[in-house]
Design a protein around this motif. Structure first.
Motif, PDB file in Angstrom:
ATOM      1  N   ILE A   1       0.838  -1.204   0.000  1.00  0.00           N
ATOM      2  CA  ILE A   1       0.000   0.000   0.000  1.00  0.00           C
ATOM      3  C   ILE A   1       0.874   1.256   0.000  1.00  0.00           C
ATOM      4  N   VAL A   2       1.873   1.282   0.868  1.00  0.00           N
ATOM      5  CA  VAL A   2       2.770   2.438   0.941  1.00  0.00           C
ATOM      6  C   VAL A   2       3.531   2.601  -0.368  1.00  0.00           C
ATOM      7  N   SER A   3       4.007   1.502  -0.933  1.00  0.00           N
ATOM      8  CA  SER A   3       4.757   1.560  -2.191  1.00  0.00           C
ATOM      9  C   SER A   3       3.903   2.082  -3.333  1.00  0.00           C
ATOM     10  N   ILE A   4       2.662   1.658  -3.393  1.00  0.00           N
ATOM     11  CA  ILE A   4       1.768   2.135  -4.449  1.00  0.00           C
ATOM     12  C   ILE A   4       1.532   3.634  -4.294  1.00  0.00           C
ATOM     13  N   PHE A   5       1.302   4.090  -3.066  1.00  0.00           N
ATOM     14  CA  PHE A   5       1.095   5.524  -2.836  1.00  0.00           C
ATOM     15  C   PHE A   5       2.314   6.334  -3.263  1.00  0.00           C
ATOM     16  N   ILE A   6       3.499   5.892  -2.849  1.00  0.00           N
ATOM     17  CA  ILE A   6       4.728   6.614  -3.190  1.00  0.00           C
ATOM     18  C   ILE A   6       4.968   6.573  -4.700  1.00  0.00           C
ATOM     19  N   SER A   7       4.690   5.449  -5.347  1.00  0.00           N
ATOM     20  CA  SER A   7       4.930   5.368  -6.790  1.00  0.00           C
ATOM     21  C   SER A   7       3.942   6.226  -7.580  1.00  0.00           C
ATOM     22  N   ILE A   8       2.712   6.359  -7.101  1.00  0.00           N
ATOM     23  CA  ILE A   8       1.762   7.262  -7.762  1.00  0.00           C
ATOM     24  C   ILE A   8       2.266   8.696  -7.647  1.00  0.00           C
ATOM     25  N   CYS A   9       2.726   9.066  -6.443  1.00  0.00           N
ATOM     26  CA  CYS A   9       3.293  10.412  -6.259  1.00  0.00           C
ATOM     27  C   CYS A   9       4.498  10.626  -7.163  1.00  0.00           C
ATOM     28  N   MET A  10       5.364   9.625  -7.274  1.00  0.00           N
ATOM     29  CA  MET A  10       6.549   9.730  -8.122  1.00  0.00           C
ATOM     30  C   MET A  10       6.149   9.838  -9.592  1.00  0.00           C
ATOM     31  N   GLY A  11       5.178   9.050 -10.018  1.00  0.00           N
ATOM     32  CA  GLY A  11       4.732   9.111 -11.407  1.00  0.00           C
ATOM     33  C   GLY A  11       4.134  10.463 -11.769  1.00  0.00           C
ATOM     34  N   ILE A  12       3.319  11.000 -10.867  1.00  0.00           N
ATOM     35  CA  ILE A  12       2.733  12.320 -11.108  1.00  0.00           C
ATOM     36  C   ILE A  12       3.818  13.385 -11.140  1.00  0.00           C
ATOM     37  N   ALA A  13       4.769  13.291 -10.222  1.00  0.00           N
ATOM     38  CA  ALA A  13       5.866  14.269 -10.187  1.00  0.00           C
ATOM     39  C   ALA A  13       6.710  14.200 -11.452  1.00  0.00           C
ATOM     40  N   CYS A  14       7.014  12.989 -11.909  1.00  0.00           N
ATOM     41  CA  CYS A  14       7.822  12.847 -13.131  1.00  0.00           C
ATOM     42  C   CYS A  14       7.093  13.398 -14.350  1.00  0.00           C
ATOM     43  N   LYS A  15       5.819  13.075 -14.449  1.00  0.00           N
ATOM     44  CA  LYS A  15       5.067  13.452 -15.647  1.00  0.00           C
ATOM     45  C   LYS A  15       4.697  14.936 -15.659  1.00  0.00           C
ATOM     46  N   ASP A  16       4.168  15.439 -14.539  1.00  0.00           N
ATOM     47  CA  ASP A  16       3.643  16.799 -14.524  1.00  0.00           C
ATOM     48  C   ASP A  16       4.670  17.844 -14.089  1.00  0.00           C
ATOM     49  N   TYR A  17       5.519  17.522 -13.139  1.00  0.00           N
ATOM     50  CA  TYR A  17       6.462  18.507 -12.615  1.00  0.00           C
ATOM     51  C   TYR A  17       7.786  18.496 -13.384  1.00  0.00           C
ATOM     52  N   LEU A  18       8.335  17.301 -13.611  1.00  0.00           N
ATOM     53  CA  LEU A  18       9.620  17.198 -14.305  1.00  0.00           C
ATOM     54  C   LEU A  18       9.472  17.111 -15.822  1.00  0.00           C
ATOM     55  N   MET A  19       8.246  16.983 -16.299  1.00  0.00           N
ATOM     56  CA  MET A  19       7.930  16.921 -17.730  1.00  0.00           C
ATOM     57  C   MET A  19       8.640  15.768 -18.462  1.00  0.00           C
ATOM     58  N   VAL A  20       8.740  14.622 -17.800  1.00  0.00           N
ATOM     59  CA  VAL A  20       9.311  13.436 -18.429  1.00  0.00           C
ATOM     60  C   VAL A  20       8.248  12.849 -19.346  1.00  0.00           C
ATOM     61  N   THR A  21       8.605  12.642 -20.602  1.00  0.00           N
ATOM     62  CA  THR A  21       7.616  12.130 -21.557  1.00  0.00           C
ATOM     63  C   THR A  21       7.790  10.640 -21.845  1.00  0.00           C
ATOM     64  N   ASN A  22       8.947  10.087 -21.569  1.00  0.00           N
ATOM     65  CA  ASN A  22       9.199   8.675 -21.828  1.00  0.00           C
ATOM     66  C   ASN A  22       8.556   7.835 -20.729  1.00  0.00           C
ATOM     67  N   GLU A  23       7.546   7.041 -21.089  1.00  0.00           N
ATOM     68  CA  GLU A  23       6.801   6.231 -20.126  1.00  0.00           C
ATOM     69  C   GLU A  23       7.688   5.182 -19.457  1.00  0.00           C
ATOM     70  N   ASN A  24       8.704   4.671 -20.168  1.00  0.00           N
ATOM     71  CA  ASN A  24       9.587   3.667 -19.588  1.00  0.00           C
ATOM     72  C   ASN A  24      10.398   4.240 -18.425  1.00  0.00           C
ATOM     73  N   ILE A  25      10.834   5.476 -18.548  1.00  0.00           N
ATOM     74  CA  ILE A  25      11.584   6.122 -17.469  1.00  0.00           C
ATOM     75  C   ILE A  25      10.675   6.348 -16.261  1.00  0.00           C
ATOM     76  N   ILE A  26       9.452   6.764 -16.512  1.00  0.00           N
ATOM     77  CA  ILE A  26       8.498   6.974 -15.418  1.00  0.00           C
ATOM     78  C   ILE A  26       8.208   5.652 -14.716  1.00  0.00           C
TER      79      ILE A  26
ATOM     80  N   SER B   1      10.986   3.753  -6.660  1.00  0.00           N
ATOM     81  CA  SER B   1      10.378   4.391  -5.495  1.00  0.00           C
ATOM     82  C   SER B   1       9.597   3.370  -4.676  1.00  0.00           C
ATOM     83  N   GLY B   2       9.057   2.343  -5.315  1.00  0.00           N
ATOM     84  CA  GLY B   2       8.370   1.280  -4.581  1.00  0.00           C
ATOM     85  C   GLY B   2       9.323   0.462  -3.735  1.00  0.00           C
ATOM     86  N   VAL B   3      10.511   0.206  -4.259  1.00  0.00           N
ATOM     87  CA  VAL B   3      11.508  -0.555  -3.503  1.00  0.00           C
ATOM     88  C   VAL B   3      11.962   0.226  -2.278  1.00  0.00           C
ATOM     89  N   PHE B   4      12.188   1.512  -2.441  1.00  0.00           N
ATOM     90  CA  PHE B   4      12.740   2.330  -1.367  1.00  0.00           C
ATOM     91  C   PHE B   4      11.687   3.210  -0.685  1.00  0.00           C
TER      92      PHE B   4
END
Length: 103
Positions: free
Chosen positions: A37-62, A69-72
């Motif tokens: 549960i914690v890993s999913i929450f953190i990974s959603i936050c990381m995905g949103i941050a990568c896509k919307d804040y850092l403007m990463v367009t490559n889905e594989n990198i996200i 982020s799920g591991v750590f």
């Protein structure tokens, strides 16, 4: 359902990261489910941050960032907790709030 469709890769990345963390660490099943549960929450936050804040367009990198982020996730949350505690102490000192004033 549209909400879940949009975040499926992030959820999957967090779950995979949690499974990898489980392989590296001995834990009970209840601790594992909490970790998922914690890993999913953190990974959603990381995905949103990568896509919307850092403007990463490559889905594989996200997806890779979400997996990492799920591991750590526990370590990430521990660091964020320390940062928030330090920010709270700093804000209280700047505003002149002390323990005596709170009581």
């Amino acid at each position: 359902m549209d909400f879940l469709k949009r975040f499926n890769p992030y959820i999957l990345g967090g779950a995979i990261g949690s499974i990898i963390h489980r392989m590296r660490t001995e834990m009970s099943w209840m601790a594992f489910f909490k970790s998922v549960i914690v890993s999913i929450f953190i990974s959603i936050c990381m995905g949103i941050a990568c896509k919307d804040y850092l403007m990463v367009t490559n889905e594989n990198i996200i997806f890779a960032a979400c997996g990492l982020s799920g591991v750590f996730s526990k370590l990430i949350l521990d660091e964020i907790e320390q940062i928030l505690k330090l920010a709270s102490v700093y804000a209280k000192s700047k505003l002149g709030i002390s323990k005596k004033n709170e009581e």
